[in-house]
Design a protein around this motif. Sequence first.
Motif, mmCIF file in Angstrom:
data_model
loop_
_atom_site.group_PDB
_atom_site.id
_atom_site.type_symbol
_atom_site.label_atom_id
_atom_site.label_comp_id
_atom_site.label_asym_id
_atom_site.label_seq_id
_atom_site.Cartn_x
_atom_site.Cartn_y
_atom_site.Cartn_z
ATOM 1 N N ASP A 163 -2.241 0.764 -4.509
ATOM 2 C CA ASP A 163 -1.538 -0.481 -3.831
ATOM 3 C C ASP A 163 -0.667 -0.968 -5.263
ATOM 4 O OD1 ASP A 163 -0.763 -2.796 -2.202
ATOM 5 O OD2 ASP A 163 -2.129 -4.002 -3.599
ATOM 6 N N PRO A 164 0.273 -0.095 -5.573
ATOM 7 C CA PRO A 164 1.436 -0.658 -6.527
ATOM 8 C C PRO A 164 2.321 -1.661 -5.832
ATOM 9 C CG PRO A 164 2.270 1.330 -5.552
ATOM 10 C CD PRO A 164 0.878 1.050 -5.097
ATOM 11 N N LEU B 236 -4.394 -0.160 -13.743
ATOM 12 C CA LEU B 236 -3.254 0.833 -13.719
ATOM 13 C C LEU B 236 -2.034 -0.042 -13.510
ATOM 14 C CD1 LEU B 236 -4.801 3.952 -11.818
ATOM 15 C CD2 LEU B 236 -4.961 3.218 -14.343
ATOM 16 N N SER B 237 -0.962 0.180 -14.117
ATOM 17 C CA SER B 237 0.199 -0.246 -14.188
ATOM 18 C C SER B 237 0.999 -0.059 -12.670
ATOM 19 C CB SER B 237 1.314 -0.046 -15.220
ATOM 20 O OG SER B 237 1.489 1.299 -15.403
ATOM 21 N N ARG B 238 1.103 1.508 -12.491
ATOM 22 C CA ARG B 238 1.751 1.952 -11.161
ATOM 23 C C ARG B 238 0.788 2.946 -10.574
ATOM 24 N NH1 ARG B 238 3.853 -2.173 -12.100
ATOM 25 N NH2 ARG B 238 6.085 -2.596 -11.998
ATOM 26 N N PRO B 239 -0.178 2.686 -10.113
ATOM 27 C CA PRO B 239 -1.081 3.727 -9.509
ATOM 28 C C PRO B 239 -0.089 4.212 -8.382
ATOM 29 C CG PRO B 239 -1.837 1.510 -8.818
ATOM 30 C CD PRO B 239 -0.905 1.490 -9.893
ATOM 31 N N ASN B 240 -0.396 5.459 -7.671
ATOM 32 C CA ASN B 240 0.599 6.137 -6.834
ATOM 33 C C ASN B 240 -0.108 7.084 -5.922
ATOM 34 O OD1 ASN B 240 2.932 7.247 -5.272
ATOM 35 N ND2 ASN B 240 4.217 6.447 -6.618
ATOM 36 N N CYS C 271 0.790 -1.340 0.152
ATOM 37 C CA CYS C 271 0.036 0.243 -0.035
ATOM 38 C C CYS C 271 0.849 1.368 0.032
ATOM 39 C CB CYS C 271 -1.062 0.107 1.234
ATOM 40 S SG CYS C 271 -2.232 -1.412 1.307
ATOM 41 N N ASN C 272 0.584 2.091 -0.726
ATOM 42 C CA ASN C 272 1.569 3.226 -1.231
ATOM 43 C C ASN C 272 0.929 4.569 -0.422
ATOM 44 O OD1 ASN C 272 2.204 5.684 -3.144
ATOM 45 N ND2 ASN C 272 3.918 4.032 -3.331
#
Length: 341
Positions: free
Chosen positions: A176-177, A213-217, A161-162
């Motif tokens: 969550d990337p 999404l590949s890299r949600p931030n 979790c980011n």
Amino acid sequence: MNRVTRRACLGAMTALPIAAVAARAQAPAQTMGTIRRIDPELDSILDAGTPIEVLASGFRWAEGPVWVRDGGFLLFSDVPANIAYRWKQGEGAKPFLSPSGLGGPIPAGVREAGSNGMAIDARGRLVMADSGTRAIARVDLATRKKTILADRFQGKRFNSCNDVVIARSGAIYFTDPPYGLEEGDQSPLKELAFNGVYRLGTDGKVALLDDSLSRPNGIGLSPDQKTLYVSMSDEKRPHILAYSLSADGLPQGPSRIFRDMSAELAQKLPGLPDGLEVGASGHLFASGPGGIHILAPDGRQLGVIAPGKAAANCAFGEDGRTLFITASDSIARVRLKISGW
């Protein structure tokens, strides 16, 4: 970005002992970088001549700043060091939670064991994206006791979790990337087949909002709570996305591109879209290539706070007219003409 980590893309960091960090935090005030004015509308928000004041440095990767009004201090994460720091005027930055994330021996395959994005809920409690524990957690600031709010979706553990944002309803939106896992999407620890954007309701139920999404931030909400913003730390799609929310807090349809930062990325400026903060005026203060981009509610770029290194995140604090910035190994602040609250 499966084989090249985000940290490598955003800038190289050098680890320093905690004592060295504390010592440097007490150093005389310094400044860094410049502010670039792109649109005259910036003048009502920020003076381009305002200094970017360095408050502390020497961290491995500073992230997740949040201002605690009841106490008048800033909390922020050093994610790979697994420490959350407390900064207060006149006191500097000192460890507040250690570990901030995963406790005990760090298992093989976990790259970022600490807390990441943080927020304060309506009752003054700290809510964090706990990268190492792979969970959304709440911390009582008085006792420092941690409570896990959610760590799974449909029985499978989150990735790492980011970032978090809390709606006025009390619901928690988070990303969550796979950044906290050494092998990213190929990690044997990864249980989910996607990298998601979620909503944790006040009833404790987790709803998946987007699995594409590949890299949600970074993540944020508009002042009217009708738009959810999500940044993409993806070199192929360096976008900030916007989702229209219905009355129940869920997206009404697919996302739209709010801001495309491909041009800035092509200039090889440091950083990628990462954390963001939305002001009471509806303006976005969003990290991206070159620094913190100040965006009008319609997506127009007004200016850039350029610290000269990759900026990870930002938060309003003090009287609401200070923007705190986590920039690679440093914490900085800039005074605004408007309040973010």
